[in-house]
Write an enzyme that holds these catalytic residues in place. Structure first.
Site: not given
Ligand code: ABN
Ligand code: CU
Length: 710
Positions: A625, A326-327, A465, A412, A414, A463, A332-333, A330
């Site tokens: 580092d 998803d990050i 996460h 979902y 988050y 599933h 997270a921002g 698509y």
């Molecule tokens: N979980 C898949 C997804 C994420 C963001 C937008 C569409 C689909």
């Molecule tokens: Cu779940």
């Protein structure tokens, strides 16, 4: 409604060099986004282009601290862009120097596909609704004729499908039916899956299962208030709501907040850090320090959630494709929500907006994307003396600072809470809510062990996460190390000289010398934690190094097997930790994303991301580092309680200071109540609740109004 029209879209009339913000890590302003797109448009004037990403290219670490700590020059203000050009496969990407108004790098990268933006997802639904073969399939599964406006799809990247590879920009459309637009379509999944070409803007194929499943004739299960009234309303209580929330808990901060913000730089308690935000990782916390009685000590250079994966466990085709990164795929921002005062966040709130580029290169704003507020944090410390019936006592309550965002990954939600405690602890709490991804099952179908029938005709597949937390430590300086820390019984048997009574146990610390050593897994039997530490900064009492200890027990291992598509694409998820050396190469950007820069439609083959960084595992990671990656998360076996919308499931982790502070770091936090033994003996009140730091709104639930009036 189109997402972008919901946002406060900002157009900029004059294009030129926009004012640079005071802080080099501040996200791009709307004016900067607009100026980058103007420069890119000029560079690509012979092509029709769609903007995919415009974001800050953060300064490299060395340049940042030369500016910050050594009076050096301000690092150049750079932006990274990705565009899709009509007629070209792959992406065009590059770097713009905003201050100098020049495109300093650009290249055409073939055989990769860009992150999906919210507008890509919306377009797919329209394409699917207008496709005649999709309409035919809808009829086959039993939809009423002319109901294409009631067809919905969750558009996912295709993940990777070797029939097409990465040659075309593809999405898989997970199909649903909503009889009424206020119903939840997840009760009515459809059995087929169209594949959409985003550039050609058409359905190119439909995956149809050999065993067809008719659409459910069972009523949708929904969760909006009008549906609650339908489900639970009675003559006496038509709304159907239970009474709990008619007795609100309100947060009052009569004297305001105790955090200070200078632009994006937060000062709270002894912490100071920069709050950034980008299309991909969402919140990024940088340059985090702790003011140790006047001595400002560096802790972390950069902290973010840099990737996640949600692998589904049904082995039937085409469900193996369901493993959203998803990050990387698509953002997270990109998927972040505008937050509502008093609902998503309660109390005295400061919000920050987030700015993105829309497909035309204009700036689009998500209002209230980051929420910053404080909450009560229960007891910080307490001790009472039994000798005088616990009258001798000190009770100190704590507060916490929370920096949060919520992003919606199709079905979902988050909810991410970065939590700071006054003792120097940093917590990350994830609350998972929203809706299960569902697939249709027939009434008499044996769905096997791969899912749960959560509602009639609704199969919710198993599933996981799994998140990748990226920690770039800087504890008391740039050279850090990392280790596992395991609770072990003495190796010597009972009766031996070393362990005569058999009770000995100790903490075994195993420092990672190489990248290979750092690939470790959670061990519950040894209560395993991980230490990130500066071996050059030893505590004056313990002689042990200044450490942040990662305490993380939600460490589900990736269940997909070696050779599976998801394990190839998210190899980092197969282990709990990986540590790699940091380098400023490629703008310091080379080691940010463990499933690679362009994740959508990556096959998982080749040395990309974490696989490349681990290599043969020989790189040294001791006293240098380093960047520490940590995989955490949960395995979700759905249950009917998760439907039609999930009550939040909570998991978290902590980073705790160990051997950093001389003694308890919160001794200087004002107690709520303190009374010494001599005060008790003399009958004195001491420094008591009512005079010191008590919450004056506290009272007895069933009695006197004020607990202090004894
Ligand atoms: N979980 C898949 C997804 C994420 C963001 C937008 C569409 C689909
Ligand atoms: Cu779940």
């Amino acid at each position: 409604m189109n997402r972008l029209s919901q946002l406060a879209s900002q157009t900029v009339s004059s294009v030129g060099s926009p004012p640079a913000p005071d802080h080099p890590l501040d996200p791009l302003s709307p004016l900067e986004i607009k100026s980058v797109s103007a420069l890119v448009k000029k560079e690509y004037k012979h092509k029709t282009i769609i903007f995919n990403t415009i974001t800050l290219r953060e300064p490299i670490k060395r340049a940042y601290y030369e500016w910050k700590e050594k009076n050096g020059p301000k690092p150049p203000r750079l932006a990274y862009f990705v565009i899709v050009a009509e007629g070209d496969t792959g992406v065009h990407e590059g770097i713009v120097d905003i201050s100098n108004q020049t495109v300093i790098e650009f290249k055409h990268t073939d055989a990769v596909q860009p992150i999906l933006t919210p507008s890509d997802l919306q377009e797919t639904e329209e394409i699917v609704r207008n496709d005649p073969e999709v309409a035919r399939q809808c009829e086959i599964v039993g939809l009423p004729p002319n109901s294409m406006d009631k067809i919905y799809c969750d558009a996912w990247t295709i993940g990777y499908d070797e029939r097409w590879g990465a040659s075309r920009r593809l999405q898989q459309a997970l199909m649903y039916y909503r009889s009424d637009e206020d119903d939840s379509h997840y009760s009515h999944p459809l059995d087929f899956c169209p594949i959409v070409d985003m550039n050609a803007k058409k359905v190119i194929f439909i995956d149809i299962p050999s065993k067809r499943r008719k659409i459910s004739t069972f009523k949708h299960s929904s969760f909006h208030p009008k549906h609650i009234a339908e489900k639970f309303g009675t003559k006496e209580n038509p709304s159907g709501f239970r009474q709990d929330n008619d007795f609100p808990i309100n947060i009052t901060q009569p004297d305001g907040v105790s955090f200070k913000l200078d632009g994006h730089v937060m000062s709270w308690s002894n912490f100071k850090f920069h709050i950034g935000f980008n299309y991909r990782e969402g919140i990024v916390l940088s340059d985090m320090t702790w003011n140790d009685h006047g001595n400002v000590r560096p802790l972390f250079h950069r902290i973010s959630l840099c990737e996640m994966v949600v692998p589904y466990g049904c082995p039937d085709f085409p469900h193996q494709r369901k493993h959203a990164l998803d990050i990387g795929e698509y953002g997270a921002g990109n998927c972040t929500n505008p937050l509502a005062l008093g609902c998503d966040c309660k109390g005295v709130i400061h919000y920050m907006d987030a700015h993105f580029a829309d497909k035309n290169g204009d700036a689009a704003t998500v209002k209230n994307a980051i929420c910053i507020h404080e909450e009560d944090d229960g007891l910080l410390f307490k001790h009472s003396d039994f000798r005088d019936d616990f009258q001798t006592t000190v009770t100190t309550r704590g507060k916490k600072l929370i920096v949060s965002q919520i992003f919606t990954a199709a079905n979902y939600e988050y909810c991410l809470y970065w939590i700071f405690r006054q003792d120097g602890t940093i917590k990350l709490e994830v609350r998972l809510t929203g809706i299960l991804n569902t697939y249709v099952c027939s009434e008499d179908e044996d769905i096997g062990p791969w899912g749960t029938r959560v509602y009639p005709n609704v199969n919710a597949h198993n599933h996981q996460h799994l998140f990748s937390l990226r920690l770039h430590p800087r504890i008391d300086g740039d050279n850090n190390s990392a280790a596992t820390s395991d609770a072990r019984p003495s190796p010597h048997p009972t009766g031996s000289k070393e362990n005569k009574y058999g009770n000995g146990f100790y903490c075994e610390k195993t420092t990672f010398k190489t990248v290979g050593d750092s690939v470790t897994n959670f061990e519950s039997a040894t209560a395993r934690t991980w230490d990130i530490f500066n071996p050059n900064s030893l505590h004056k009492y313990s002689g042990k190094p200044a450490t942040y200890k990662l305490v993380s027990t939600f460490c589900s291992p990736l269940l997909a097997q070696e050779g599976s598509l998801v394990r190839k694409r998210a190899c980092w998820a197969a282990n709990t930790t990986q540590v790699i050396p940091y380098s400023d190469d490629n703008h310091g950007y080379g080691k940010l994303y463990p499933s690679g820069d362009h994740v959508a439609q990556w096959s998982g083959d080749g040395a990309i991301g974490m696989r490349e960084w681990i290599g043969e595992g020989k790189d040294k990671v001791e006293n240098t580092d380093i960047v520490f990656f940590h995989t955490f998360g949960i395995t979700h076996f759905p249950a009917p309680e998760d439907f039609p919308v999930m009550p939040t499931e909570i998991f978290d982790l902590q980073l705790r200071p160990r051997n950093i502070h001389t003694e308890n770091p919160v001794l200087d936090v004002k107690p709520s109540y303190a009374r010494t033994t001599s005060e008790v003996k003399a009958g004195k009140k001491g420094v008591d609740t009512c005079s010191l730091n008590v919450d004056k709104t506290s009272r007895l639930a069933f009695g006197e109004k004020d607990c202090c009036k004894k």
